[in-house]
Design an enzyme around this catalytic site. Sequence first.
Site, PDB file in Angstrom:
ATOM      1  N   HIS A 240       0.855  -1.209   0.000  1.00 39.72           N
ATOM      2  CA  HIS A 240       0.000   0.000   0.000  1.00 39.72           C
ATOM      3  C   HIS A 240       0.887   1.255   0.000  1.00 39.72           C
ATOM      4  O   HIS A 240       0.930   2.024   0.964  1.00 39.72           O
ATOM      5  CB  HIS A 240      -0.854  -0.069   1.275  1.00 39.72           C
ATOM      6  CG  HIS A 240      -1.950   0.932   1.393  1.00 39.72           C
ATOM      7  ND1 HIS A 240      -1.765   2.280   1.230  1.00 39.72           N
ATOM      8  CD2 HIS A 240      -3.252   0.759   1.695  1.00 39.72           C
ATOM      9  CE1 HIS A 240      -2.916   2.896   1.434  1.00 39.72           C
ATOM     10  NE2 HIS A 240      -3.838   1.995   1.714  1.00 39.72           N
TER      11      HIS A 240
ATOM     12  N   GLU B  70      -0.896   1.185  -5.333  1.00 40.58           N
ATOM     13  CA  GLU B  70      -0.683  -0.051  -4.572  1.00 40.58           C
ATOM     14  C   GLU B  70      -0.660  -1.262  -5.508  1.00 40.58           C
ATOM     15  O   GLU B  70      -1.585  -1.457  -6.284  1.00 40.58           O
ATOM     16  CB  GLU B  70      -1.811  -0.194  -3.541  1.00 40.58           C
ATOM     17  CG  GLU B  70      -2.013   1.077  -2.722  1.00 40.58           C
ATOM     18  CD  GLU B  70      -3.319   1.066  -1.918  1.00 40.58           C
ATOM     19  OE1 GLU B  70      -3.754  -0.015  -1.490  1.00 40.58           O
ATOM     20  OE2 GLU B  70      -3.894   2.146  -1.728  1.00 40.58           O
TER      21      GLU B  70
HETATM   22  C1  BG6 Z   1      -6.914   2.173   0.337  1.00 44.60           C
HETATM   23  C2  BG6 Z   1      -8.370   1.822   0.218  1.00 44.60           C
HETATM   24  O1  BG6 Z   1      -6.135   1.113  -0.117  1.00 44.60           O
HETATM   25  O2  BG6 Z   1      -6.593   2.410   1.704  1.00 44.60           O
HETATM   26  C3  BG6 Z   1      -9.201   2.960   0.795  1.00 44.60           C
HETATM   27  O3  BG6 Z   1      -8.702   1.602  -1.162  1.00 44.60           O
HETATM   28  C4  BG6 Z   1      -8.790   3.224   2.239  1.00 44.60           C
HETATM   29  O4  BG6 Z   1     -10.591   2.611   0.720  1.00 44.60           O
HETATM   30  C5  BG6 Z   1      -7.287   3.497   2.275  1.00 44.60           C
HETATM   31  O5  BG6 Z   1      -9.518   4.320   2.747  1.00 44.60           O
HETATM   32  C6  BG6 Z   1      -6.725   3.783   3.668  1.00 44.60           C
HETATM   33  O6  BG6 Z   1      -7.025   2.752   4.541  1.00 44.60           O
HETATM   34  P1  BG6 Z   1      -6.620   2.852   6.075  1.00 44.60           P
HETATM   35  O7  BG6 Z   1      -7.254   1.652   6.730  1.00 44.60           O
HETATM   36  O8  BG6 Z   1      -5.126   2.813   6.141  1.00 44.60           O
HETATM   37  O9  BG6 Z   1      -7.168   4.163   6.576  1.00 44.60           O
END
Ligand code: BG6
Length: 303
Positions: free
Chosen positions: A171, A273
Amino acid sequence: MANQRSEKLQARFGLTGELAFESGPDGLLEMQVTRPEATARIALQGAQVLDWTPSGEAPVIWCSPEARYARGQAVRGGIPICWPWFGPHADDPALPAHGLARTREWRVEATASTYEGTQIDLSLVLDEDAQRQWPHPATLSLRLQIGRWLTLALTTRNDDTRPLRLGEALHTYFHVGDIERVSLLGLEGLPYIDKVAGGERGLQGAALSFTGETDRIYLSEGECQLLDPMLARNIIIEKRGSGATVVWNPWLEKSHAMGDMADDGYREMLCVESANAAEAEVTLAPGETHTLWARYGVEPLSG
Ligand code: BG6
């Protein structure tokens, strides 16, 4: 206590002048890599790369200045590892978003100084709590290579006697000069799921540019390039073993709502990602191994 642990790790896995173990905020352990080609910081919690800066460049990986560093809490920025599911759990919304790997401490298995960079092998042992949430025997490891390129290889082995359905993502939060001036190439003509539009399907036309909240899962196996005229560079995003590319920017309202991001924090980041998510999740037969691989590099923007 944390100091003692970092000293022990340093004695066993430290590389003089190149890799140092340090005790970070809330006693969380970190590794600092210093090479002629690049510097990097990696947290043992989540095996999360927090920074990677090739020499002579602005940081390539973005980490929120408001990020919270606490045991069991996800850090906003860097390269969180989503595993073994991506996004909310399909059946149980009480389980943590993006899985179990990003908030647990990983184990250092080996380190080495190679011509291409500093190599770090990490593994995640699923403790009792993790097994309660996800009762599937599996082995998870990450190989990092830190140099002029940053390479990540996330390998899952299904140790179960049943097939394993796996969702995962690297991510990565990339640092950009101004989100409204960058463009992302490599997804033209590909189908996507638009999470901002409640899961509506779409087909990408020209290269992506950004004028509002973006949260899309592209069904894409290929490379992307992030063109950034303000920082006069192009970030190359290569990948293998990945059937989806997720593109995320929360924009103003969501940044404002997040306690670990400044209101205008969205302007200087973009998540691209390398994932296996939605219909691109992978199924592993008993004993089977799968590697999600990504490599990042920077080249000057010509013209
Ligand atoms: C992304 C998702 O990968 O991560 C989003 O597609 C999400 O929907 C974002 O809001 C952040 O996620 P988190 O759990 O780290 O706040």
